[in-house]
Scaffold this motif. Sequence first.
Motif, PDB file in Angstrom:
ATOM      1  N   ARG A   1       0.811  -1.266   0.074  1.00 15.12           N
ATOM      2  CA  ARG A   1      -0.189   0.063  -0.012  1.00 15.12           C
ATOM      3  C   ARG A   1       1.002   1.104   0.045  1.00 15.12           C
ATOM      4  NH1 ARG A   1      -5.265   1.651   0.603  1.00 15.12           N
ATOM      5  NH2 ARG A   1      -5.380  -0.161  -0.752  1.00 15.12           N
ATOM      6  N   GLU A   2       2.066   1.349   0.619  1.00 10.49           N
ATOM      7  CA  GLU A   2       2.853   2.439   0.727  1.00 10.49           C
ATOM      8  C   GLU A   2       3.612   2.510  -0.506  1.00 10.49           C
ATOM      9  OE1 GLU A   2       3.911   2.304   5.412  1.00 10.49           O
ATOM     10  OE2 GLU A   2       5.333   1.407   4.220  1.00 10.49           O
ATOM     11  N   ARG A   3       3.899   1.437  -1.211  1.00 13.03           N
ATOM     12  CA  ARG A   3       4.440   1.453  -2.648  1.00 13.03           C
ATOM     13  C   ARG A   3       3.282   2.204  -3.628  1.00 13.03           C
ATOM     14  NH1 ARG A   3       8.745  -2.288  -3.813  1.00 13.03           N
ATOM     15  NH2 ARG A   3       8.049  -2.259  -6.058  1.00 13.03           N
ATOM     16  N   GLU A   4       2.066   1.835  -3.132  1.00 11.94           N
ATOM     17  CA  GLU A   4       1.090   2.514  -4.316  1.00 11.94           C
ATOM     18  C   GLU A   4       0.858   3.862  -3.897  1.00 11.94           C
ATOM     19  OE1 GLU A   4      -3.647   1.225  -5.368  1.00 11.94           O
ATOM     20  OE2 GLU A   4      -2.525   0.597  -3.579  1.00 11.94           O
ATOM     21  N   ILE A   5       1.010   4.180  -2.743  1.00 13.49           N
ATOM     22  CA  ILE A   5       0.861   5.806  -2.262  1.00 13.49           C
ATOM     23  C   ILE A   5       1.906   6.392  -2.795  1.00 13.49           C
ATOM     24  CG2 ILE A   5       1.002   7.185  -0.179  1.00 13.49           C
ATOM     25  CD1 ILE A   5      -1.681   6.064  -0.289  1.00 13.49           C
ATOM     26  N   VAL A   6       3.242   6.080  -2.831  1.00 12.61           N
ATOM     27  CA  VAL A   6       4.515   6.867  -3.109  1.00 12.61           C
ATOM     28  C   VAL A   6       4.059   6.734  -4.911  1.00 12.61           C
ATOM     29  CG1 VAL A   6       6.988   6.785  -3.622  1.00 12.61           C
ATOM     30  CG2 VAL A   6       6.027   5.966  -1.446  1.00 12.61           C
ATOM     31  N   ALA A   7       3.700   6.014  -5.353  1.00 13.90           N
ATOM     32  CA  ALA A   7       3.511   6.069  -6.784  1.00 13.90           C
ATOM     33  C   ALA A   7       2.790   7.398  -7.203  1.00 13.90           C
ATOM     34  CB  ALA A   7       3.149   4.674  -7.432  1.00 13.90           C
ATOM     35  N   LEU A   8       1.460   7.281  -6.393  1.00 11.53           N
ATOM     36  CA  LEU A   8       0.433   8.374  -6.652  1.00 11.53           C
ATOM     37  C   LEU A   8       0.969   9.656  -6.134  1.00 11.53           C
ATOM     38  CD1 LEU A   8      -2.831   6.669  -5.185  1.00 11.53           C
ATOM     39  CD2 LEU A   8      -2.066   6.636  -7.811  1.00 11.53           C
ATOM     40  N   VAL A   9       1.813   9.836  -5.136  1.00 11.98           N
ATOM     41  CA  VAL A   9       2.295  11.084  -4.956  1.00 11.98           C
ATOM     42  C   VAL A   9       3.423  11.399  -5.956  1.00 11.98           C
ATOM     43  CG1 VAL A   9       4.270  12.294  -3.652  1.00 11.98           C
ATOM     44  CG2 VAL A   9       2.530  10.753  -2.485  1.00 11.98           C
ATOM     45  N   GLY A  10       3.951  10.536  -6.657  1.00 20.85           N
ATOM     46  CA  GLY A  10       4.802  10.776  -7.871  1.00 20.85           C
ATOM     47  C   GLY A  10       4.145  11.142  -9.096  1.00 20.85           C
ATOM     48  N   GLU A  11       2.841  10.781  -9.112  1.00 17.56           N
ATOM     49  CA  GLU A  11       1.957  11.198 -10.337  1.00 17.56           C
ATOM     50  C   GLU A  11       1.496  12.782 -10.028  1.00 17.56           C
ATOM     51  OE1 GLU A  11      -1.041   8.538 -11.043  1.00 17.56           O
ATOM     52  OE2 GLU A  11       0.068   6.866 -11.305  1.00 17.56           O
ATOM     53  N   GLY A  12       1.726  13.368  -8.883  1.00 12.35           N
ATOM     54  CA  GLY A  12       1.422  14.624  -8.386  1.00 12.35           C
ATOM     55  C   GLY A  12      -0.054  14.553  -7.798  1.00 12.35           C
ATOM     56  N   LEU A  13      -0.646  13.468  -7.341  1.00 10.58           N
ATOM     57  CA  LEU A  13      -1.739  13.706  -6.448  1.00 10.58           C
ATOM     58  C   LEU A  13      -1.708  14.083  -5.112  1.00 10.58           C
ATOM     59  CD1 LEU A  13      -2.524  11.577  -8.938  1.00 10.58           C
ATOM     60  CD2 LEU A  13      -4.086  10.551  -7.327  1.00 10.58           C
ATOM     61  N   THR A  14      -2.397  15.073  -4.812  1.00 11.48           N
ATOM     62  CA  THR A  14      -2.737  15.532  -3.417  1.00 11.48           C
ATOM     63  C   THR A  14      -2.900  14.352  -2.563  1.00 11.48           C
ATOM     64  OG1 THR A  14      -4.990  16.298  -3.515  1.00 11.48           O
ATOM     65  CG2 THR A  14      -3.013  17.929  -4.168  1.00 11.48           C
ATOM     66  N   ASN A  15      -3.021  14.675  -1.148  1.00  6.33           N
ATOM     67  CA  ASN A  15      -3.472  13.529  -0.136  1.00  6.33           C
ATOM     68  C   ASN A  15      -4.974  13.171  -0.356  1.00  6.33           C
ATOM     69  OD1 ASN A  15      -0.912  13.338   1.130  1.00  6.33           O
ATOM     70  ND2 ASN A  15      -1.424  14.496   2.619  1.00  6.33           N
ATOM     71  N   ASP A  16      -5.656  14.224  -0.457  1.00  5.85           N
ATOM     72  CA  ASP A  16      -7.253  14.171  -0.858  1.00  5.85           C
ATOM     73  C   ASP A  16      -7.482  13.505  -2.134  1.00  5.85           C
ATOM     74  OD1 ASP A  16      -7.799  15.539   1.308  1.00  5.85           O
ATOM     75  OD2 ASP A  16      -8.186  17.489   0.455  1.00  5.85           O
ATOM     76  N   GLU A  17      -6.545  13.793  -3.213  1.00  7.53           N
ATOM     77  CA  GLU A  17      -6.969  13.002  -4.425  1.00  7.53           C
ATOM     78  C   GLU A  17      -6.587  11.277  -4.204  1.00  7.53           C
ATOM     79  OE1 GLU A  17      -6.171  16.238  -7.524  1.00  7.53           O
ATOM     80  OE2 GLU A  17      -4.359  15.529  -6.745  1.00  7.53           O
ATOM     81  N   ILE A  18      -5.303  11.246  -3.379  1.00  2.00           N
ATOM     82  CA  ILE A  18      -5.113   9.999  -3.233  1.00  2.00           C
ATOM     83  C   ILE A  18      -6.163   9.065  -2.360  1.00  2.00           C
ATOM     84  CG2 ILE A  18      -3.250   8.625  -1.774  1.00  2.00           C
ATOM     85  CD1 ILE A  18      -1.283  10.491  -2.455  1.00  2.00           C
ATOM     86  N   ALA A  19      -6.515   9.786  -1.288  1.00  2.00           N
ATOM     87  CA  ALA A  19      -7.687   9.273  -0.693  1.00  2.00           C
ATOM     88  C   ALA A  19      -8.837   8.830  -1.421  1.00  2.00           C
ATOM     89  CB  ALA A  19      -8.211  10.219   0.758  1.00  2.00           C
TER      90      ALA A  19
END
Length: 216
Positions: free
Chosen positions: A159-177
């Motif tokens: 899940r953390e790898r998935e989160i880091v990938a989404l951060v890398g795509e430029g998503l905010t925490n709200d968008e990741i959620a």
Amino acid sequence: MTRVLIVDDQDLIRLGLRTLMENEDGLEFAGEAADGLAAVTAARELQPDVVLMDVRMPGIDGIEATRRIVADPACERAKIIVLTTFELDEYVFDALRYGASGFLLKDTKPDELVRAIHLVAAGGALLSPSVTRRVISEFTGQPSRAAKPHPQLDSLTQREREIVALVGEGLTNDEIAERLVVSPATARTHVSRAMIKLGARDRAQLVVFAYQSGLV
């Protein structure tokens, strides 16, 4: 009071930035330097909270100066904002990789620059989602930049790898959620844990790690 070191090889730009620092509540002019080597020395001696770092300078450039300052234990508290002429300057990614907390265009309005300095001094990353997407888009197209997985990548949960990938795509925490159908608080927690495990200084470096490790 946030102490600011100004680094630029142009006298007029240094003067303008110094005038802004000296007339803005909450900011203090810590000193200035006209080249990369002088910047490293000044950062060590003056102990600024924030360094406004030009990229192209004589001697060592702003990227190498950033690397040396971030790597120097004596400059541990210094946060670096890279100043560039173009939003997708070829050096921006390297600046982030070496520990810069973000970058600004040189024609940024004074009030925006002041807000940026306060944000970075407080530990924030000056890298908006839209800018993150453009930076990643620009550099993922360069074949010379091969993936180099972070040595602590295996310590991340799936899940953390998935989160880091989404951060890398430029998503905010709200968008990741929203993407993962979890609460914003849960997303923030995962981002924080990933940053700790990877030793990321801020969110900007997490973006770099995501790209370097081939997660993006």
